[in-house]
Design a protein around this motif. Structure first.
Motif, PDB file in Angstrom:
ATOM      1  N   ILE A  23       0.841  -1.188   0.000  1.00 42.53           N
ATOM      2  CA  ILE A  23       0.000   0.000   0.000  1.00 42.53           C
ATOM      3  C   ILE A  23       0.886   1.251   0.000  1.00 42.53           C
ATOM      4  O   ILE A  23       1.761   1.394   0.843  1.00 42.53           O
ATOM      5  CB  ILE A  23      -0.928   0.039   1.239  1.00 42.53           C
ATOM      6  CG1 ILE A  23      -1.716  -1.266   1.357  1.00 42.53           C
ATOM      7  CG2 ILE A  23      -1.858   1.251   1.156  1.00 42.53           C
ATOM      8  CD1 ILE A  23      -2.681  -1.510   0.237  1.00 42.53           C
ATOM      9  N   ILE A  24       0.618   2.135  -0.972  1.00 44.72           N
ATOM     10  CA  ILE A  24       1.358   3.387  -1.033  1.00 44.72           C
ATOM     11  C   ILE A  24       0.440   4.480  -1.571  1.00 44.72           C
ATOM     12  O   ILE A  24      -0.153   4.335  -2.646  1.00 44.72           O
ATOM     13  CB  ILE A  24       2.632   3.257  -1.902  1.00 44.72           C
ATOM     14  CG1 ILE A  24       3.338   4.607  -2.020  1.00 44.72           C
ATOM     15  CG2 ILE A  24       2.339   2.670  -3.283  1.00 44.72           C
ATOM     16  CD1 ILE A  24       4.704   4.549  -2.672  1.00 44.72           C
ATOM     17  N   THR A  77       1.827  -7.011  -6.221  1.00 45.40           N
ATOM     18  CA  THR A  77       3.119  -7.603  -5.856  1.00 45.40           C
ATOM     19  C   THR A  77       4.242  -6.614  -6.140  1.00 45.40           C
ATOM     20  O   THR A  77       4.341  -6.087  -7.253  1.00 45.40           O
ATOM     21  CB  THR A  77       3.396  -8.887  -6.661  1.00 45.40           C
ATOM     22  OG1 THR A  77       2.363  -9.835  -6.424  1.00 45.40           O
ATOM     23  CG2 THR A  77       4.737  -9.503  -6.275  1.00 45.40           C
ATOM     24  N   LEU A  78       5.062  -6.381  -5.134  1.00 41.67           N
ATOM     25  CA  LEU A  78       6.282  -5.593  -5.327  1.00 41.67           C
ATOM     26  C   LEU A  78       7.450  -6.567  -5.324  1.00 41.67           C
ATOM     27  O   LEU A  78       7.628  -7.340  -4.381  1.00 41.67           O
ATOM     28  CB  LEU A  78       6.450  -4.563  -4.220  1.00 41.67           C
ATOM     29  CG  LEU A  78       7.723  -3.707  -4.306  1.00 41.67           C
ATOM     30  CD1 LEU A  78       7.732  -2.875  -5.583  1.00 41.67           C
ATOM     31  CD2 LEU A  78       7.857  -2.799  -3.075  1.00 41.67           C
ATOM     32  N   ALA A  79       8.236  -6.535  -6.388  1.00 39.56           N
ATOM     33  CA  ALA A  79       9.379  -7.439  -6.528  1.00 39.56           C
ATOM     34  C   ALA A  79      10.632  -6.629  -6.833  1.00 39.56           C
ATOM     35  O   ALA A  79      10.565  -5.422  -7.103  1.00 39.56           O
ATOM     36  CB  ALA A  79       9.118  -8.450  -7.640  1.00 39.56           C
ATOM     37  N   PHE A  80      11.780  -7.319  -6.792  1.00 39.84           N
ATOM     38  CA  PHE A  80      13.057  -6.646  -7.069  1.00 39.84           C
ATOM     39  C   PHE A  80      13.891  -7.529  -7.992  1.00 39.84           C
ATOM     40  O   PHE A  80      13.992  -8.740  -7.791  1.00 39.84           O
ATOM     41  CB  PHE A  80      13.830  -6.384  -5.777  1.00 39.84           C
ATOM     42  CG  PHE A  80      14.998  -5.440  -5.948  1.00 39.84           C
ATOM     43  CD1 PHE A  80      14.795  -4.077  -6.039  1.00 39.84           C
ATOM     44  CD2 PHE A  80      16.301  -5.928  -6.031  1.00 39.84           C
ATOM     45  CE1 PHE A  80      15.861  -3.199  -6.200  1.00 39.84           C
ATOM     46  CE2 PHE A  80      17.373  -5.066  -6.194  1.00 39.84           C
ATOM     47  CZ  PHE A  80      17.155  -3.696  -6.272  1.00 39.84           C
ATOM     48  N   TYR A 107       7.755   8.451  -5.424  1.00 36.26           N
ATOM     49  CA  TYR A 107       7.896   8.084  -4.013  1.00 36.26           C
ATOM     50  C   TYR A 107       8.953   6.990  -3.848  1.00 36.26           C
ATOM     51  O   TYR A 107       8.693   5.931  -3.275  1.00 36.26           O
ATOM     52  CB  TYR A 107       6.554   7.627  -3.454  1.00 36.26           C
ATOM     53  CG  TYR A 107       5.503   8.712  -3.476  1.00 36.26           C
ATOM     54  CD1 TYR A 107       5.512   9.725  -2.522  1.00 36.26           C
ATOM     55  CD2 TYR A 107       4.516   8.736  -4.467  1.00 36.26           C
ATOM     56  CE1 TYR A 107       4.552  10.737  -2.540  1.00 36.26           C
ATOM     57  CE2 TYR A 107       3.558   9.733  -4.498  1.00 36.26           C
ATOM     58  CZ  TYR A 107       3.583  10.741  -3.534  1.00 36.26           C
ATOM     59  OH  TYR A 107       2.636  11.740  -3.555  1.00 36.26           O
ATOM     60  N   LYS A 108      10.141   7.252  -4.335  1.00 27.70           N
ATOM     61  CA  LYS A 108      11.222   6.273  -4.297  1.00 27.70           C
ATOM     62  C   LYS A 108      11.554   5.840  -2.875  1.00 27.70           C
ATOM     63  O   LYS A 108      11.836   4.670  -2.614  1.00 27.70           O
ATOM     64  CB  LYS A 108      12.473   6.845  -4.982  1.00 27.70           C
ATOM     65  CG  LYS A 108      12.301   7.121  -6.460  1.00 27.70           C
ATOM     66  CD  LYS A 108      13.544   7.799  -7.036  1.00 27.70           C
ATOM     67  CE  LYS A 108      13.357   8.097  -8.525  1.00 27.70           C
ATOM     68  NZ  LYS A 108      14.513   8.837  -9.097  1.00 27.70           N
ATOM     69  N   ALA A 109      11.535   6.786  -1.956  1.00 23.87           N
ATOM     70  CA  ALA A 109      11.929   6.493  -0.570  1.00 23.87           C
ATOM     71  C   ALA A 109      11.026   5.431   0.049  1.00 23.87           C
ATOM     72  O   ALA A 109      11.492   4.583   0.825  1.00 23.87           O
ATOM     73  CB  ALA A 109      11.896   7.770   0.265  1.00 23.87           C
ATOM     74  N   ASP A 110       9.749   5.445  -0.287  1.00 20.85           N
ATOM     75  CA  ASP A 110       8.815   4.455   0.268  1.00 20.85           C
ATOM     76  C   ASP A 110       9.169   3.045  -0.189  1.00 20.85           C
ATOM     77  O   ASP A 110       9.026   2.083   0.575  1.00 20.85           O
ATOM     78  CB  ASP A 110       7.388   4.788  -0.166  1.00 20.85           C
ATOM     79  CG  ASP A 110       6.918   6.122   0.382  1.00 20.85           C
ATOM     80  OD1 ASP A 110       6.144   6.116   1.331  1.00 20.85           O
ATOM     81  OD2 ASP A 110       7.353   7.165  -0.135  1.00 20.85           O
TER      82      ASP A 110
END
Length: 303
Positions: A47-48, A55-58, A92-95
């Motif tokens: 949530i942002i 899904t947030l992945a890297f 919102y990179k920091a989040d």
């Protein structure tokens, strides 16, 4: 696509089974994320700013965040939602950094991330022709992946490839204040042409010789240009090629001690830091004299 079950040479069609909920697609995908995509799961239901990212992945290879969204129906715009989420990430990179560090117990810093390699993947049982066409731009960081399930627990996942003649989004995008313009300015989707531009005909021909030979090793090898090199992949990288001004630099993606190299032509770079490609074996080539032998080495990295 039709799938068949072979029962003593008598074929029967496997019937497709629909997913009841989008959540069913998400659970299946997330539980097998590394196998399917080679990405690291960071957060499910991230949530942002009142937005819920499925899904947030890297991506450890490109050092970039990847957003994955799941859809069971076709009533949505992949471009509008994709661009909106990418723009949200860039704003919102920091989040995203905080979420990574909290879930992974890491110390990732903003400069450790290559934000220009950010992308979004939509996963759905099917996409309309309009959705495929609207996202078919070579420099638009939106990917479409089809997922289908069949009888006998068979699952088929098919990333939809952009056409070789896919245009640039910049050709039709004129409004510099739009969300899509902001995303296109900050995010770079690399192509083979980016690596071959301004190279001599000799080096381009050399690359084409090695490229075609690598592709002939297996029918399902894919070309995935990255920022610093061109990757040749199946599930993972097989070999990476950096196109230099007068030569090619190749890395075979095998750990030290895993390559049988009787001629000892590969350089051990296992203790070197900062080399661009994957794997512990490197070679610089200026001709095709050892092409056949090098292909025998590369073949060892094919899983």
């Amino acid at each position: 696509m039709q799938l068949f079950k072979n029962n003593k040479q008598a074929l029967s069609i496997l019937k497709e089974k629909s997913f009841k909920l989008e959540k069913d697609i998400q659970k299946l995908f997330e539980q097998n994320l590394e196998l399917i995509t080679n990405l690291k799961l960071i957060k499910s239901e991230f949530i942002i700013k009142n937005n819920r990212i499925d899904t947030l992945a890297f991506d450890e290879e490109s050092k970039a965040f990847v957003i994955i969204e799941y859809k069971r129906n076709q009533n949505y715009s992949v471009v509008d939602q994709g661009v909106s989420y990418l723009n949200l990430m860039l704003e919102y990179k920091a989040d995203f950094i905080v979420e990574y560090n909290e879930t992974q117990k890491g110390n990732l810093k903003r400069n450790d991330v290559d934000w220009s390699q950010s992308k979004i993947i939509f996963v759905s049982p099917s996409f309309t022709d309009f959705q495929k066409q609207s996202s078919n731009f070579k420099d638009l960081a939106i990917e479409l992946w089809e997922i289908k399930q069949f009888e006998n627990d068979v699952v088929v996942i098919n990333p939809i490839k952009k056409s070789k003649s896919a245009p640039s989004i910049k050709q039709i995008q004129k409004n510099d204040n739009s969300e899509i313009s902001k995303v296109v300015k900050e995010i770079k989707v690399y192509t083979e042409d980016d690596h071959l531009n301004n190279k001599t005909d000799d080096v381009i021909e050399l690359y084409e010789n090695y490229k075609n030979s690598i592709l002939n090793l297996s029918s399902d090898i894919e070309i995935k240009p990255q920022k610093w090199y061109i990757a040749f992949k199946k599930q993972t990288n097989i070999v990476d090629i950096e196109v230099q001004s007068k030569a090619l630099k190749l890395w075979i993606n095998l750990k030290k001690g895993r390559l049988n190299d009787p001629k000892k032509i590969m350089r051990d770079v296992s203790i070197l830091k900062g080399h661009n490609g994957n794997g512990d074996y490197e070679i610089i080539v200026t001709n095709t004299d050892n092409l056949e032998y090098i292909m025998s080495l590369i073949k060892q990295a094919i899983i």
